[in-house]
Design a protein around this motif. Structure first.
Motif, PDB file in Angstrom:
ATOM      1  N   GLU A 245       0.834  -1.206   0.000  1.00 33.18           N
ATOM      2  CA  GLU A 245       0.000   0.000   0.000  1.00 33.18           C
ATOM      3  C   GLU A 245       0.873   1.262   0.000  1.00 33.18           C
ATOM      4  OE1 GLU A 245      -3.332   2.158   2.823  1.00 33.18           O
ATOM      5  OE2 GLU A 245      -3.126  -0.023   2.915  1.00 33.18           O
ATOM      6  N   ILE A 246       1.935   1.261   0.794  1.00 27.91           N
ATOM      7  CA  ILE A 246       2.860   2.395   0.824  1.00 27.91           C
ATOM      8  C   ILE A 246       3.525   2.557  -0.538  1.00 27.91           C
ATOM      9  CG2 ILE A 246       5.066   3.212   1.764  1.00 27.91           C
ATOM     10  CD1 ILE A 246       4.166   1.933   4.455  1.00 27.91           C
ATOM     11  N   ASN A 247       3.952   1.455  -1.140  1.00 26.10           N
ATOM     12  CA  ASN A 247       4.579   1.515  -2.459  1.00 26.10           C
ATOM     13  C   ASN A 247       3.641   2.148  -3.487  1.00 26.10           C
ATOM     14  OD1 ASN A 247       6.983   0.351  -1.641  1.00 26.10           O
ATOM     15  ND2 ASN A 247       6.435  -1.701  -2.332  1.00 26.10           N
ATOM     16  N   LEU A 248       2.388   1.707  -3.494  1.00 27.89           N
ATOM     17  CA  LEU A 248       1.426   2.242  -4.447  1.00 27.89           C
ATOM     18  C   LEU A 248       1.183   3.729  -4.200  1.00 27.89           C
ATOM     19  CD1 LEU A 248      -0.495   1.791  -6.796  1.00 27.89           C
ATOM     20  CD2 LEU A 248      -2.241   1.071  -5.135  1.00 27.89           C
ATOM     21  N   SER A 249       1.009   4.108  -2.949  1.00 25.19           N
ATOM     22  CA  SER A 249       0.797   5.518  -2.619  1.00 25.19           C
ATOM     23  C   SER A 249       1.986   6.373  -3.020  1.00 25.19           C
ATOM     24  CB  SER A 249       0.540   5.683  -1.115  1.00 25.19           C
ATOM     25  OG  SER A 249      -0.652   5.056  -0.748  1.00 25.19           O
ATOM     26  N   TYR A 250       3.184   5.864  -2.744  1.00 23.35           N
ATOM     27  CA  TYR A 250       4.401   6.600  -3.092  1.00 23.35           C
ATOM     28  C   TYR A 250       4.514   6.788  -4.604  1.00 23.35           C
ATOM     29  CZ  TYR A 250       9.260   7.879  -3.698  1.00 23.35           C
ATOM     30  OH  TYR A 250      10.400   8.523  -4.081  1.00 23.35           O
ATOM     31  N   LEU A 251       4.306   5.725  -5.364  1.00 24.33           N
ATOM     32  CA  LEU A 251       4.412   5.819  -6.821  1.00 24.33           C
ATOM     33  C   LEU A 251       3.380   6.779  -7.397  1.00 24.33           C
ATOM     34  CD1 LEU A 251       5.058   2.074  -7.681  1.00 24.33           C
ATOM     35  CD2 LEU A 251       6.652   3.976  -8.004  1.00 24.33           C
ATOM     36  N   MET A 252       2.171   6.721  -6.895  1.00 25.97           N
ATOM     37  CA  MET A 252       1.123   7.626  -7.379  1.00 25.97           C
ATOM     38  C   MET A 252       1.442   9.076  -7.020  1.00 25.97           C
ATOM     39  SD  MET A 252      -2.187   5.193  -6.636  1.00 25.97           S
ATOM     40  CE  MET A 252      -3.351   6.507  -6.807  1.00 25.97           C
ATOM     41  N   LEU A 253       1.906   9.305  -5.800  1.00 24.20           N
ATOM     42  CA  LEU A 253       2.294  10.651  -5.391  1.00 24.20           C
ATOM     43  C   LEU A 253       3.451  11.156  -6.236  1.00 24.20           C
ATOM     44  CD1 LEU A 253       2.265  13.095  -3.432  1.00 24.20           C
ATOM     45  CD2 LEU A 253       3.828  11.778  -1.986  1.00 24.20           C
ATOM     46  N   ALA A 254       4.455  10.307  -6.431  1.00 23.37           N
ATOM     47  CA  ALA A 254       5.625  10.700  -7.214  1.00 23.37           C
ATOM     48  C   ALA A 254       5.224  11.077  -8.632  1.00 23.37           C
ATOM     49  CB  ALA A 254       6.658   9.574  -7.223  1.00 23.37           C
ATOM     50  N   GLN A 255       4.404  10.273  -9.267  1.00 22.90           N
ATOM     51  CA  GLN A 255       3.966  10.588 -10.623  1.00 22.90           C
ATOM     52  C   GLN A 255       3.191  11.897 -10.667  1.00 22.90           C
ATOM     53  OE1 GLN A 255       1.841   7.128 -12.187  1.00 22.90           O
ATOM     54  NE2 GLN A 255       3.613   6.710 -13.501  1.00 22.90           N
ATOM     55  N   SER A 256       2.322  12.084  -9.709  1.00 23.22           N
ATOM     56  CA  SER A 256       1.532  13.322  -9.664  1.00 23.22           C
ATOM     57  C   SER A 256       2.424  14.548  -9.487  1.00 23.22           C
ATOM     58  CB  SER A 256       0.515  13.222  -8.519  1.00 23.22           C
ATOM     59  OG  SER A 256      -0.198  14.414  -8.394  1.00 23.22           O
ATOM     60  N   LEU A 257       3.373  14.472  -8.554  1.00 24.74           N
ATOM     61  CA  LEU A 257       4.279  15.599  -8.334  1.00 24.74           C
ATOM     62  C   LEU A 257       5.140  15.878  -9.555  1.00 24.74           C
ATOM     63  CD1 LEU A 257       5.517  14.948  -4.679  1.00 24.74           C
ATOM     64  CD2 LEU A 257       4.065  16.817  -5.459  1.00 24.74           C
ATOM     65  N   ILE A 258       5.667  14.830 -10.169  1.00 23.43           N
ATOM     66  CA  ILE A 258       6.526  14.994 -11.343  1.00 23.43           C
ATOM     67  C   ILE A 258       5.756  15.659 -12.478  1.00 23.43           C
ATOM     68  CG2 ILE A 258       7.789  13.754 -13.161  1.00 23.43           C
ATOM     69  CD1 ILE A 258       8.475  11.663 -10.919  1.00 23.43           C
ATOM     70  N   ARG A 259       4.531  15.244 -12.666  1.00 23.20           N
ATOM     71  CA  ARG A 259       3.724  15.802 -13.764  1.00 23.20           C
ATOM     72  C   ARG A 259       3.261  17.222 -13.494  1.00 23.20           C
ATOM     73  NH1 ARG A 259       0.672  10.067 -14.565  1.00 23.20           N
ATOM     74  NH2 ARG A 259       2.311   9.102 -15.819  1.00 23.20           N
ATOM     75  N   SER A 260       3.052  17.574 -12.230  1.00 21.23           N
ATOM     76  CA  SER A 260       2.562  18.920 -11.929  1.00 21.23           C
ATOM     77  C   SER A 260       3.687  19.936 -11.760  1.00 21.23           C
ATOM     78  CB  SER A 260       1.660  18.905 -10.698  1.00 21.23           C
ATOM     79  OG  SER A 260       2.404  18.582  -9.550  1.00 21.23           O
ATOM     80  N   ASP A 261       4.791  19.556 -11.133  1.00 14.31           N
ATOM     81  CA  ASP A 261       5.914  20.483 -10.921  1.00 14.31           C
ATOM     82  C   ASP A 261       7.196  19.668 -10.779  1.00 14.31           C
ATOM     83  OD1 ASP A 261       7.786  22.376 -10.113  1.00 14.31           O
ATOM     84  OD2 ASP A 261       6.378  23.424  -8.794  1.00 14.31           O
ATOM     85  N   ARG A 262       7.837  19.435 -11.882  1.00 20.75           N
ATOM     86  CA  ARG A 262       8.995  18.550 -11.936  1.00 20.75           C
ATOM     87  C   ARG A 262      10.121  18.981 -10.991  1.00 20.75           C
ATOM     88  NH1 ARG A 262      10.723  14.670 -15.309  1.00 20.75           N
ATOM     89  NH2 ARG A 262      12.966  14.382 -15.509  1.00 20.75           N
ATOM     90  N   ASP A 263      10.450  20.271 -10.980  1.00 18.82           N
ATOM     91  CA  ASP A 263      11.540  20.748 -10.124  1.00 18.82           C
ATOM     92  C   ASP A 263      11.243  20.511  -8.646  1.00 18.82           C
ATOM     93  OD1 ASP A 263      13.086  21.543 -12.281  1.00 18.82           O
ATOM     94  OD2 ASP A 263      12.276  23.581 -12.271  1.00 18.82           O
ATOM     95  N   GLN A 264      10.015  20.804  -8.228  1.00 13.57           N
ATOM     96  CA  GLN A 264       9.624  20.556  -6.841  1.00 13.57           C
ATOM     97  C   GLN A 264       9.654  19.061  -6.535  1.00 13.57           C
ATOM     98  OE1 GLN A 264       8.767  22.318  -4.034  1.00 13.57           O
ATOM     99  NE2 GLN A 264       9.611  24.088  -5.108  1.00 13.57           N
ATOM    100  N   ALA A 265       9.227  18.252  -7.483  1.00 16.68           N
ATOM    101  CA  ALA A 265       9.225  16.798  -7.272  1.00 16.68           C
ATOM    102  C   ALA A 265      10.642  16.279  -7.067  1.00 16.68           C
ATOM    103  CB  ALA A 265       8.568  16.095  -8.457  1.00 16.68           C
ATOM    104  N   LEU A 266      11.575  16.746  -7.892  1.00 21.96           N
ATOM    105  CA  LEU A 266      12.964  16.302  -7.746  1.00 21.96           C
ATOM    106  C   LEU A 266      13.486  16.655  -6.365  1.00 21.96           C
ATOM    107  CD1 LEU A 266      14.447  17.300 -11.226  1.00 21.96           C
ATOM    108  CD2 LEU A 266      13.731  15.043 -10.450  1.00 21.96           C
ATOM    109  N   PHE A 267      13.184  17.867  -5.908  1.00 20.61           N
ATOM    110  CA  PHE A 267      13.641  18.312  -4.593  1.00 20.61           C
ATOM    111  C   PHE A 267      12.939  17.552  -3.470  1.00 20.61           C
ATOM    112  CE2 PHE A 267      12.648  21.133  -0.991  1.00 20.61           C
ATOM    113  CZ  PHE A 267      13.908  21.205  -0.441  1.00 20.61           C
ATOM    114  N   ARG A 268      11.619  17.529  -3.489  1.00 21.01           N
ATOM    115  CA  ARG A 268      10.862  16.930  -2.384  1.00 21.01           C
ATOM    116  C   ARG A 268      11.034  15.415  -2.287  1.00 21.01           C
ATOM    117  NH1 ARG A 268       8.204  20.744   0.028  1.00 21.01           N
ATOM    118  NH2 ARG A 268       7.429  22.549  -1.092  1.00 21.01           N
TER     119      ARG A 268
END
Length: 108
Positions: free
Chosen positions: A12-35
């Motif tokens: 469940e954590i893996n799925l949540s992490y992957l979904m969050l990561a994809q969402s962050l990368i698609r919405s604000d790549r620079d912030q995603a790389l940092f966060r």
């Protein structure tokens, strides 16, 4: 906690992490790389994953994300809340963020 329950929670954590990561990368790549503490290459791979690939990766018995706070100084800064004034709290969190950002830059 039973072994099966632990494994289910890891998935469940893996799925949540992957979904969050994809969402962050698609919405604000620079912030995603940092966060998320990701490299450009890892972000590219995560963003390109299909839903089926996300589910397959998430079903692993091993956590795919890791704890980035592995330094005693950062832990002290993050957990020292309530021992001073609110200004010190904010300064401690800011200092911890700066330290972690510097480590992200070193890794990249």
């Amino acid at each position: 906690m039973q072994n099966e329950q632990i494994l289910a929670e890891i998935r469940e954590i893996n799925l949540s992490y992957l979904m969050l990561a994809q969402s962050l990368i698609r919405s604000d790549r620079d912030q995603a790389l940092f966060r998320l503490g990701l490299s450009e290459e890892a972000a590219d791979r995560l963003a390109a994953l299909s839903p089926a690939q996300v589910l397959k990766i998430a079903s692993s018995n091993t956590l795919i994300c890791r704890m980035r706070v592995d330094d005693d100084l950062v832990w002290t800064l993050l957990t020292n809340h309530g021992k001073g004034t609110a200004g010190n709290d904010a300064a401690s969190r800011l200092h911890a963020s700066i330290l972690m950002a510097g480590r992200h830059q070193e890794a990249a």
